[in-house]
Design a protein around this motif. Structure first.
Motif, PDB file in Angstrom:
ATOM      1  N   ALA A 142       0.380  -1.050  -0.192  1.00  0.00           N
ATOM      2  CA  ALA A 142       0.133   0.143   0.029  1.00  0.00           C
ATOM      3  C   ALA A 142       0.904   0.860  -0.135  1.00  0.00           C
ATOM      4  O   ALA A 142       0.318   1.896   0.216  1.00  0.00           O
ATOM      5  N   GLU A 143       2.107   1.061  -0.631  1.00  0.00           N
ATOM      6  CA  GLU A 143       2.785   2.278  -0.683  1.00  0.00           C
ATOM      7  C   GLU A 143       2.812   3.261  -1.546  1.00  0.00           C
ATOM      8  O   GLU A 143       2.154   2.034  -2.876  1.00  0.00           O
ATOM      9  N   ALA A 144       2.799   3.894  -2.170  1.00  0.00           N
ATOM     10  CA  ALA A 144       2.502   4.804  -3.668  1.00  0.00           C
ATOM     11  C   ALA A 144       3.827   4.981  -4.306  1.00  0.00           C
ATOM     12  O   ALA A 144       4.651   5.190  -3.673  1.00  0.00           O
ATOM     13  N   LEU A 145       3.470   4.887  -5.327  1.00  0.00           N
ATOM     14  CA  LEU A 145       4.391   5.326  -6.570  1.00  0.00           C
ATOM     15  C   LEU A 145       4.581   6.646  -7.185  1.00  0.00           C
ATOM     16  O   LEU A 145       3.604   6.627  -7.886  1.00  0.00           O
ATOM     17  N   LEU A 146       5.198   7.208  -8.167  1.00  0.00           N
ATOM     18  CA  LEU A 146       5.619   8.155  -8.365  1.00  0.00           C
ATOM     19  C   LEU A 146       6.205   7.980  -9.640  1.00  0.00           C
ATOM     20  O   LEU A 146       6.798   6.830 -10.186  1.00  0.00           O
ATOM     21  N   ILE A 147       5.349   7.848 -10.827  1.00  0.00           N
ATOM     22  CA  ILE A 147       5.231   7.531 -12.390  1.00  0.00           C
ATOM     23  C   ILE A 147       5.457   9.369 -12.779  1.00  0.00           C
ATOM     24  O   ILE A 147       4.823  10.006 -12.927  1.00  0.00           O
ATOM     25  N   ILE A 148       6.456   9.270 -13.648  1.00  0.00           N
ATOM     26  CA  ILE A 148       6.190   9.878 -15.023  1.00  0.00           C
ATOM     27  C   ILE A 148       6.812   9.552 -16.005  1.00  0.00           C
ATOM     28  O   ILE A 148       7.195   8.555 -16.685  1.00  0.00           O
ATOM     29  N   HIS A 149       5.513  10.651 -17.059  1.00  0.00           N
ATOM     30  CA  HIS A 149       5.498   9.664 -18.168  1.00  0.00           C
ATOM     31  C   HIS A 149       6.323  10.972 -19.366  1.00  0.00           C
ATOM     32  O   HIS A 149       5.834  12.123 -19.385  1.00  0.00           O
ATOM     33  N   ARG A 150       7.625  10.724 -20.429  1.00  0.00           N
ATOM     34  CA  ARG A 150       8.229  12.144 -20.985  1.00  0.00           C
ATOM     35  C   ARG A 150       7.753  11.482 -21.953  1.00  0.00           C
ATOM     36  O   ARG A 150       8.373  10.027 -22.445  1.00  0.00           O
ATOM     37  N   ALA A 151       7.188  11.723 -22.932  1.00  0.00           N
ATOM     38  CA  ALA A 151       7.188  11.888 -24.412  1.00  0.00           C
ATOM     39  C   ALA A 151       7.966  12.398 -25.303  1.00  0.00           C
ATOM     40  O   ALA A 151       8.229  14.055 -25.112  1.00  0.00           O
ATOM     41  N   LYS A 201       9.689   5.245 -12.694  1.00  0.00           N
ATOM     42  CA  LYS A 201       8.927   4.682 -11.635  1.00  0.00           C
ATOM     43  C   LYS A 201      10.267   5.215 -10.773  1.00  0.00           C
ATOM     44  O   LYS A 201      10.984   4.203  -9.870  1.00  0.00           O
ATOM     45  N   ALA A 202       9.462   5.733  -9.493  1.00  0.00           N
ATOM     46  CA  ALA A 202      10.401   6.559  -8.352  1.00  0.00           C
ATOM     47  C   ALA A 202       9.061   6.379  -6.920  1.00  0.00           C
ATOM     48  O   ALA A 202       8.163   6.265  -7.068  1.00  0.00           O
ATOM     49  N   PRO A 203       9.767   5.709  -5.449  1.00  0.00           N
ATOM     50  CA  PRO A 203       8.718   5.490  -4.444  1.00  0.00           C
ATOM     51  C   PRO A 203       8.402   6.697  -4.111  1.00  0.00           C
ATOM     52  O   PRO A 203       9.623   7.511  -3.983  1.00  0.00           O
ATOM     53  N   ALA A 204       7.231   7.058  -3.589  1.00  0.00           N
ATOM     54  CA  ALA A 204       6.929   8.198  -3.344  1.00  0.00           C
ATOM     55  C   ALA A 204       7.190   9.206  -1.415  1.00  0.00           C
ATOM     56  O   ALA A 204       7.176  10.445  -2.059  1.00  0.00           O
ATOM     57  N   ASN A 205       7.314   8.080  -0.931  1.00  0.00           N
ATOM     58  CA  ASN A 205       8.149   7.902   0.138  1.00  0.00           C
ATOM     59  C   ASN A 205       9.202   8.880   0.102  1.00  0.00           C
ATOM     60  O   ASN A 205       9.807   9.038   1.170  1.00  0.00           O
TER      61      ASN A 205
END
Length: 207
Positions: free
Chosen positions: A147-156, A171-175
């Protein structure tokens, strides 16, 4: 900190831009990478494959379209993990099957993007950030608990005809990480794109 740039974007999926290679040089960094390749999460790799539904949506192609997938797993000194994936429609990458050019794609950090821009013209960038709870298969590679959050960046990377040429996903851990825009922080990402200077400023990745 993950910094979203406002100048020429680095090809962060390229093996030559992996932090082990940047910090220690190709030969020494590759020794570490050869050891890590025998682990569950290799530091980098690539394959020619076909687009699944999610990849097809990112590239605006049909599922099953041949694509080049490049991937990189960063393990930082503080124990944090970052996962990077890059997808490109295979017929847009000139010379991928040629062994000499393939090794240039791997060893020269900017060569993959330079080839795309030379073949397909001037590019612009679209970056979208989001967050969600990590899926089960994402938790172990990124060191996340349930249940930990994930940061997601999409660069086109988009050409002048508004066609998506390449998409990079981070993808990187939000904490563990925060996201900032270079234009709003006053950072010069060209100066920061060295291991020492980046560490001093708390920047682990420029997207």
């Amino acid at each position: 900190m993950i910094l979203i740039g406002d100048k020429q974007r680095p090809d962060i999926a390229a093996p030559g831009n992996h932090p082990h290679i940047r910090a220690y040089g190709w030969d020494l960094g590759l020794q570490d990478s050869d050891t890590l390749k025998r682990t569950e999460h290799p530091p980098f790799g690539d394959e020619r494959t076909t687009a699944d539904r999610a990849t097809a949506a990112l590239l605006s192609v049909r599922p099953g379209t041949p694509v080049i997938r490049r991937h990189s797993h960063w393990t930082l000194e503080n124990g944090s993990h970052i996962e990077i994936n890059s997808w490109t429609k295979a017929d847009l990458v000139a010379g991928w099957e040629d062994q000499k050019r393939y090794h240039q794609f791997r060893k020269r950090p900017a060569f993959f993007y330079q080839t795309l821009q030379r073949e397909h013209g001037r590019m612009r960038w679209i970056t979208v950030t989001s967050a969600r709870i990590a899926y089960e298969d994402e938790r172990a590679p990124l060191g996340l608990d349930y249940a930990e959050a994930l940061l997601i960046i999409h660069r086109a990377m988009v050409d002048e005809q508004a066609r998506t040429v390449e998409v990079t996903e981070v993808k990187a851990p939000a904490n563990r990480f925060e996201i900032a825009h270079a234009a709003e922080t006053g950072h010069d990402e060209q100066e920061l794109y060295t291991p020492g200077q980046s560490a001093e400023e708390g920047v682990v990745l420029i997207v």
